[in-house]
Scaffold this motif. Structure first.
Motif, PDB file in Angstrom:
ATOM      1  N   VAL A 111       0.839  -1.196   0.000  1.00 53.20           N
ATOM      2  CA  VAL A 111       0.000   0.000   0.000  1.00 53.20           C
ATOM      3  C   VAL A 111       0.879   1.253   0.000  1.00 53.20           C
ATOM      4  O   VAL A 111       0.644   2.201  -0.763  1.00 53.20           O
ATOM      5  N   GLN A 112       1.894   1.266   0.830  1.00 51.13           N
ATOM      6  CA  GLN A 112       2.788   2.415   0.925  1.00 51.13           C
ATOM      7  C   GLN A 112       3.516   2.665  -0.405  1.00 51.13           C
ATOM      8  O   GLN A 112       3.616   3.797  -0.858  1.00 51.13           O
ATOM      9  N   GLU A 172       0.977   4.150  -2.898  1.00 51.67           N
ATOM     10  CA  GLU A 172       0.580   5.516  -2.572  1.00 51.67           C
ATOM     11  C   GLU A 172       1.709   6.523  -2.771  1.00 51.67           C
ATOM     12  O   GLU A 172       1.469   7.678  -3.073  1.00 51.67           O
ATOM     13  N   LEU A 203      -5.692  -1.378  -0.480  1.00 51.19           N
ATOM     14  CA  LEU A 203      -5.643   0.083  -0.567  1.00 51.19           C
ATOM     15  C   LEU A 203      -6.839   0.713   0.144  1.00 51.19           C
ATOM     16  O   LEU A 203      -6.704   1.726   0.827  1.00 51.19           O
ATOM     17  N   GLY A 244      -5.028   2.154   3.114  1.00 48.48           N
ATOM     18  CA  GLY A 244      -4.484   3.329   2.443  1.00 48.48           C
ATOM     19  C   GLY A 244      -5.007   4.634   3.007  1.00 48.48           C
ATOM     20  O   GLY A 244      -5.900   4.678   3.852  1.00 48.48           O
ATOM     21  N   ASN A 245      -4.437   5.725   2.517  1.00 48.47           N
ATOM     22  CA  ASN A 245      -4.815   7.066   2.956  1.00 48.47           C
ATOM     23  C   ASN A 245      -5.828   7.714   2.030  1.00 48.47           C
ATOM     24  O   ASN A 245      -6.103   8.892   2.153  1.00 48.47           O
TER      25      ASN A 245
END
Length: 144
Positions: A26-27, A30, A55, A59-60
């Motif tokens: 995920v990082q 992103e 995600l 995720g953000n």
């Protein structure tokens, strides 16, 4: 030969991946270091939807509003977003000004139609005024 092919293909589930692995993927996505399709290929993840699900969970990105929640934007991205908002607001302003213009013209035309109808049929169509105002209006009409 069938046994050989079956042994190479191992169906994986979400539980097969560690939490740290999921967070790492995920990082990377992103931060823009890689894409979903590259991650799928590089790590032999069977489905794109698995990565999308990570995600969404970790995720953000705010999936409901379709905006990143904690991701910082570059100045160019901020400028582009603001320019797009300005263009949208200018379009809305122009549209509303046109509607106001048409509404004003309609009000003038309806007012003229009422005046004509009142003169032709000698009836008061407009809403009755308060008694104080009606006596003032009668006095003004009598003077004319």
């Amino acid at each position: 030969m069938e046994n050989n092919q079956e042994s190479r293909y191992v169906k994986r589930t979400q539980k097969d991946y560690t939490m740290s692995f999921k967070l790492q993927i995920v990082q990377e996505i992103e931060q823009g270091l890689t894409t979903i399709s590259l991650v799928k290929k590089d790590y032999a993840i069977q489905s794109r939807s698995t990565i999308v699900q990570w995600l969404r969970k970790f995720g953000n990105f705010d999936w409901e509003n379709q905006t990143p929640s904690n991701m910082s934007k570059s100045p160019e991205q901020k400028i582009m977003e603001l320019e797009a908002k300005v263009r949208l607001l200018e379009k809305q302003k122009t549209f509303l000004e046109q509607q106001a213009f048409v509404a004003d013209k309609k009000a003038i035309i309806f007012d003229m139609m009422i005046d004509i109808a009142e003169k032709e049929y000698q009836i008061d169509i407009r809403k009755n005024s308060s008694p104080e105002q009606s006596t003032i209006l009668k006095n003004n009409k009598n003077k004319q």
